[in-house]
Write a protein that holds these residues in place. Structure first.
Motif, PDB file in Angstrom:
ATOM      1  N   THR A  33      18.491  59.077  44.949  1.00  0.00           N
ATOM      2  CA  THR A  33      18.163  59.445  43.575  1.00  0.00           C
ATOM      3  C   THR A  33      16.816  58.831  43.214  1.00  0.00           C
ATOM      4  OG1 THR A  33      20.505  59.474  43.029  1.00  0.00           O
ATOM      5  CG2 THR A  33      18.956  59.368  41.187  1.00  0.00           C
ATOM      6  N   PRO A  34      15.904  59.641  42.681  1.00  0.00           N
ATOM      7  CA  PRO A  34      14.582  59.104  42.353  1.00  0.00           C
ATOM      8  C   PRO A  34      14.622  58.273  41.071  1.00  0.00           C
ATOM      9  CG  PRO A  34      14.710  61.358  41.617  1.00  0.00           C
ATOM     10  CD  PRO A  34      15.999  61.064  42.356  1.00  0.00           C
ATOM     11  N   GLU A  35      13.712  57.325  41.011  1.00  0.00           N
ATOM     12  CA  GLU A  35      13.419  56.632  39.756  1.00  0.00           C
ATOM     13  C   GLU A  35      12.277  57.431  39.130  1.00  0.00           C
ATOM     14  OE1 GLU A  35      12.146  52.232  38.249  1.00  0.00           O
ATOM     15  OE2 GLU A  35      11.231  52.982  40.091  1.00  0.00           O
ATOM     16  N   VAL A  36      12.459  57.925  37.907  1.00  0.00           N
ATOM     17  CA  VAL A  36      11.477  58.795  37.268  1.00  0.00           C
ATOM     18  C   VAL A  36      11.126  58.259  35.890  1.00  0.00           C
ATOM     19  CG1 VAL A  36      11.032  61.127  36.381  1.00  0.00           C
ATOM     20  CG2 VAL A  36      12.326  60.830  38.504  1.00  0.00           C
ATOM     21  N   GLU A  37       9.825  58.250  35.601  1.00  0.00           N
ATOM     22  CA  GLU A  37       9.318  57.879  34.277  1.00  0.00           C
ATOM     23  C   GLU A  37       8.689  59.118  33.662  1.00  0.00           C
ATOM     24  OE1 GLU A  37       9.491  54.900  32.656  1.00  0.00           O
ATOM     25  OE2 GLU A  37      10.686  54.100  34.317  1.00  0.00           O
ATOM     26  N   LEU A  38       9.319  59.630  32.604  1.00  0.00           N
ATOM     27  CA  LEU A  38       8.812  60.816  31.915  1.00  0.00           C
ATOM     28  C   LEU A  38       7.727  60.423  30.924  1.00  0.00           C
ATOM     29  CD1 LEU A  38      12.249  62.493  31.154  1.00  0.00           C
ATOM     30  CD2 LEU A  38      10.577  63.241  32.867  1.00  0.00           C
ATOM     31  N   ALA A  39       6.720  61.295  30.795  1.00  0.00           N
ATOM     32  CA  ALA A  39       5.639  61.093  29.827  1.00  0.00           C
ATOM     33  C   ALA A  39       5.200  62.468  29.318  1.00  0.00           C
ATOM     34  CB  ALA A  39       4.472  60.343  30.454  1.00  0.00           C
ATOM     35  N   GLY A  40       6.039  63.088  28.507  1.00  0.00           N
ATOM     36  CA  GLY A  40       5.728  64.418  28.001  1.00  0.00           C
ATOM     37  C   GLY A  40       5.855  65.456  29.095  1.00  0.00           C
ATOM     38  N   ASP A  41       4.742  66.153  29.387  1.00  0.00           N
ATOM     39  CA  ASP A  41       4.749  67.200  30.399  1.00  0.00           C
ATOM     40  C   ASP A  41       4.332  66.707  31.779  1.00  0.00           C
ATOM     41  OD1 ASP A  41       5.649  69.102  28.619  1.00  0.00           O
ATOM     42  OD2 ASP A  41       3.640  69.817  28.110  1.00  0.00           O
ATOM     43  N   THR A  42       4.281  65.398  31.956  1.00  0.00           N
ATOM     44  CA  THR A  42       4.024  64.798  33.262  1.00  0.00           C
ATOM     45  C   THR A  42       5.048  63.707  33.502  1.00  0.00           C
ATOM     46  OG1 THR A  42       2.473  63.143  32.428  1.00  0.00           O
ATOM     47  CG2 THR A  42       1.530  65.270  33.112  1.00  0.00           C
ATOM     48  N   ALA A  43       5.119  63.270  34.729  1.00  0.00           N
ATOM     49  CA  ALA A  43       6.042  62.187  35.078  1.00  0.00           C
ATOM     50  C   ALA A  43       5.577  61.561  36.382  1.00  0.00           C
ATOM     51  CB  ALA A  43       7.465  62.715  35.211  1.00  0.00           C
ATOM     52  N   THR A  44       6.079  60.363  36.644  1.00  0.00           N
ATOM     53  CA  THR A  44       5.856  59.690  37.918  1.00  0.00           C
ATOM     54  C   THR A  44       7.213  59.255  38.449  1.00  0.00           C
ATOM     55  OG1 THR A  44       5.542  57.555  36.833  1.00  0.00           O
ATOM     56  CG2 THR A  44       3.545  58.851  37.308  1.00  0.00           C
ATOM     57  N   GLY A  45       7.278  59.041  39.747  1.00  0.00           N
ATOM     58  CA  GLY A  45       8.554  58.621  40.295  1.00  0.00           C
ATOM     59  C   GLY A  45       8.443  58.110  41.710  1.00  0.00           C
ATOM     60  N   THR A  46       9.520  57.480  42.150  1.00  0.00           N
ATOM     61  CA  THR A  46       9.649  56.991  43.522  1.00  0.00           C
ATOM     62  C   THR A  46      11.025  57.405  44.025  1.00  0.00           C
ATOM     63  OG1 THR A  46       8.205  55.127  43.060  1.00  0.00           O
ATOM     64  CG2 THR A  46       9.624  54.941  44.995  1.00  0.00           C
ATOM     65  N   GLN A  47      11.057  57.936  45.257  1.00  0.00           N
ATOM     66  CA  GLN A  47      12.310  58.388  45.848  1.00  0.00           C
ATOM     67  C   GLN A  47      12.459  57.820  47.251  1.00  0.00           C
ATOM     68  OE1 GLN A  47      12.776  62.609  46.812  1.00  0.00           O
ATOM     69  NE2 GLN A  47      14.892  62.495  46.110  1.00  0.00           N
ATOM     70  N   PRO A  48      13.571  57.116  47.543  1.00  0.00           N
ATOM     71  CA  PRO A  48      13.798  56.600  48.891  1.00  0.00           C
ATOM     72  C   PRO A  48      14.126  57.733  49.859  1.00  0.00           C
ATOM     73  CG  PRO A  48      15.626  55.994  47.448  1.00  0.00           C
ATOM     74  CD  PRO A  48      14.632  56.725  46.604  1.00  0.00           C
ATOM     75  N   LEU A  49      13.764  57.507  51.136  1.00  0.00           N
ATOM     76  CA  LEU A  49      13.965  58.507  52.181  1.00  0.00           C
ATOM     77  C   LEU A  49      14.465  57.833  53.452  1.00  0.00           C
ATOM     78  CD1 LEU A  49      13.347  61.301  53.668  1.00  0.00           C
ATOM     79  CD2 LEU A  49      11.128  60.284  54.185  1.00  0.00           C
ATOM     80  N   CYS A  50      15.413  58.503  54.098  1.00  0.00           N
ATOM     81  CA  CYS A  50      15.810  58.167  55.463  1.00  0.00           C
ATOM     82  C   CYS A  50      15.759  59.468  56.239  1.00  0.00           C
ATOM     83  CB  CYS A  50      17.221  57.568  55.506  1.00  0.00           C
ATOM     84  SG  CYS A  50      17.798  57.252  57.194  1.00  0.00           S
ATOM     85  N   PHE A  51      14.840  59.565  57.192  1.00  0.00           N
ATOM     86  CA  PHE A  51      14.715  60.747  58.029  1.00  0.00           C
ATOM     87  C   PHE A  51      15.350  60.447  59.376  1.00  0.00           C
ATOM     88  CE2 PHE A  51      12.420  62.851  61.486  1.00  0.00           C
ATOM     89  CZ  PHE A  51      12.740  64.168  61.199  1.00  0.00           C
ATOM     90  N   VAL A  52      16.229  61.340  59.835  1.00  0.00           N
ATOM     91  CA  VAL A  52      16.873  61.198  61.137  1.00  0.00           C
ATOM     92  C   VAL A  52      16.405  62.365  62.010  1.00  0.00           C
ATOM     93  CG1 VAL A  52      19.044  61.009  62.395  1.00  0.00           C
ATOM     94  CG2 VAL A  52      18.884  60.127  60.042  1.00  0.00           C
TER      95      VAL A  52
END
Length: 138
Positions: free
Chosen positions: A67-86
């Motif tokens: 699940t991403p961590e998301v910071e909303l700012a109107g019509d834009t946003a930033t976020g970080t999402q963890p990944l494990c690729f197998v």
């Protein structure tokens, strides 16, 4: 649209990315980005027109995302999402996270930028080895 609706839409956008990458569906992957979108890894930034060659050169396998961590700012946003690729043939793993920027478009939320950071066995965090993808192959 409420903040909760925005967050759910962004989470579904990122789920589409992960499923499309797992299935090798390049067109669907491109569809989650804004037209001016880009992907950063291996010490460089790739515009969307170079992304199909980058995907083609990458190992195939399962993209497991958190699940991403998301910071909303109107019509834009930033976020970080963890990944494990197998990787599919030998089940080798790569772990890390994506740092993203998002934009609300007439078609809904889209990724504007996605930057990969790998977490190494040493504990180091980096964007990958610059030689891991050769742009001259396409």
């Amino acid at each position: 649209m409420s903040a909760t609706d925005d967050l759910i839409e962004i989470q579904q956008l990122l789920a589409r990315y992960a499923v499309a990458m797992t299935r090798g569906d390049v067109d669907r992957v491109l569809g989650v980005f804004t037209p001016d979108g880009s992907y950063s890894a291996f010490g460089d930034t790739y515009p969307l027109d170079e992304f199909p060659a980058l995907i083609d050169a990458a190992p195939k396998g399962l993209f497991l995302v958190g699940t991403p961590e998301v910071e909303l700012a109107g019509d834009t946003a930033t976020g970080t999402q963890p990944l494990c690729f197998v990787e599919h043939s030998e089940h080798r793993m790569r772990i890390g996270y994506y740092d993203d920027t998002y934009a609300r478009t007439p078609e809904g939320w889209r990724l504007r930028t996605r930057a990969m950071t790998f977490i190494r066995r040493s504990g180091a965090h980096d964007s990958g080895r610059p030689h891991a993808f050769d742009r001259t192959r396409s």
